[in-house]
Design a protein around this motif. Structure first.
Motif, PDB file in Angstrom:
ATOM      1  N   ARG A 272      -6.374   1.751  -0.490  1.00 24.46           N
ATOM      2  CA  ARG A 272      -6.942   1.955   0.849  1.00 24.46           C
ATOM      3  C   ARG A 272      -8.186   2.827   0.845  1.00 24.46           C
TER       4      ARG A 272
ATOM      5  N   SER B 140     -11.016  -0.485  -1.619  1.00 24.17           N
ATOM      6  CA  SER B 140     -11.052   0.046  -0.246  1.00 24.17           C
ATOM      7  C   SER B 140     -11.995  -0.759   0.642  1.00 24.17           C
TER       8      SER B 140
ATOM      9  N   THR C 110      -9.482  -1.884   3.341  1.00 30.23           N
ATOM     10  CA  THR C 110      -9.620  -1.091   4.566  1.00 30.23           C
ATOM     11  C   THR C 110     -10.704  -1.633   5.484  1.00 30.23           C
TER      12      THR C 110
ATOM     13  N   LYS D 271       0.812  -1.221   0.000  1.00 33.66           N
ATOM     14  CA  LYS D 271       0.000   0.000   0.000  1.00 33.66           C
ATOM     15  C   LYS D 271       0.846   1.272   0.000  1.00 33.66           C
TER      16      LYS D 271
END
Length: 367
Positions: free
Chosen positions: A204, A285, A289, A197
């Motif tokens: 993310r 994401s 995330t 990342k």
């Protein structure tokens, strides 16, 4: 599951009130309307989205749709197999069984033909001998039952192989194109331990992982113009890697002698590896995330790849299988607290999979 039940709502409220509620429920509540306040209170003061663009005819159509009697599930028809085929036989097993049956019939025909021939010869019946001593393929062709079975087996086998071929169209697993600048994940993510990342920072916060800007490369390569001797492999020498760094410098317009940018840049035409069809929605994401899934789950052990390749098939079946097996991480994820408790009771489980959280709904990926 997303609000009050609407079936039969026209019997509870007059249409004039429903028009106002649908167009702007918040305004109706603020006006002190008793019915609006009551509905608002009964539903935990959840604010309904306003739909001022809907005409009275639109609302009438929606209410008419929701006022239809609830359809009853049709009874299973005799001889119709349910779509839920748990433990069903695969196509390969079926084709194998049919082929075995056909082989047994051919063997039986051959044996019967030999027996009849011997009987005819033993009794000196020349005419019978002529009738029964025909080539096996002629006997096979004259047997209508065997011909029907052979046709069915042939059609099923053809359909099976054609289906298998068509299902591989667009599946590019292990695709590893040559890039204009050789980039070794083995060196960067493996030997140097650079986090995925750091380069793919968009993963993310965005739908796409993104192609790293060459300026990200230059964060390190301003000071790294050549690799160490231990970096070389049997396939790629130190001189090869150093030459690739010079390609990077040329693309960004970096003058190594003056340690300054010249302003003369060249675009790098990277070859895309992972390419989902336009009708499939995937959000990095949400997985990286929110779900906390490691990049290697989908992209394989990239830290070992000299040349990046497509690790997974990226088919719909592969995604669905992952959703069925992957448990949702609840620790420190307040977003799912409420729905997790409700669905845990529904499914009588402690942990939920992505599938139980709605991960198999068509509209999640196709809309």
């Amino acid at each position: 599951m997303t609000g009050p039940a609407l079936r039969g709502i026209s019997a509870k409220y007059d249409m004039a009130w429903i028009y106002k509620w649908v167009n702007n429920s918040s305004a109706l509540i603020k006006s002190g309307d008793a019915k609006a306040v009551k509905v608002f209170e009964e539903n935990n003061k959840s604010v309904m989205t306003a739909f001022p663009q809907l005409s009275t005819a639109d609302v009438d159509n929606i209410i008419a749709y929701t006022s239809e009697p609830k359809p009853e599930a049709p009874a299973a028809l005799p001889g119709v197999v349910s779509e839920k085929n748990e433990g069903g036989l695969s196509n390969t097993v079926v084709l194998g069984a049919l082929s075995l049956v056909m082989l047994m019939l051919v063997v039986m025909l051959f044996l019967v033909n030999n027996v009849l021939t011997k009987i005819a010869r033993a009794n000196g019946i020349e005419k019978a001998k002529k009738d029964v001593t025909m080539p096996i393929w002629k006997a096979f062709v004259k047997n209508q039952f065997l011909m029907v079975v052979a046709s069915i087996v042939f059609l099923l086998a053809s359909a099976f192989f054609v289906y298998g071929f068509l299902m591989q169209v667009g599946v590019d697993q292990d695709y590893a194109p040559v890039q204009p600048i050789h980039y070794s994940h083995r060196i960067h993510a493996g030997s140097n331990g650079i986090n995925c990342k750091y380069c793919h920072s968009s993963a993310r916060v965005s739908k796409n992982a993104g192609i790293p800007s060459l300026n990200v490369c230059m964060n390190c390569h301003k000071n790294i113009a050549e690799v160490s001797d231990t970096t070389a492999t049997a396939d790629h020498s130190k001189a090869f890697y150093d030459g690739e760094i010079q390609k990077l410098y040329k693309a960004v317009g970096w003058d190594q002698s003056t340690q300054k940018y010249t302003g003369k840049t060249e675009p790098v035409k990277w070859v895309r590896i992972h390419n989902l069809p336009d009708f499939a929605y995937f959000n990095h994401s949400q997985h990286v995330t929110v779900a906390g899934i490691e990049c290697q789950k989908c992209h394989g052990p990239v830290q070992t790849y000299e040349v990046q390749k497509q690790f997974a098939p990226l088919t719909m079946g592969w995604c669905i299988d992952c959703h069925r097996k992957t448990e949702v991480k609840m620790e420190g994820n307040a977003y799912y607290d409420k729905i997790h408790k409700e669905l845990s009771k529904k499914y009588n489980v402690d942990k939920l999979t992505a599938a139980q959280m709605g991960g198999l709904e068509c509209g999640k990926c196709h809309y």
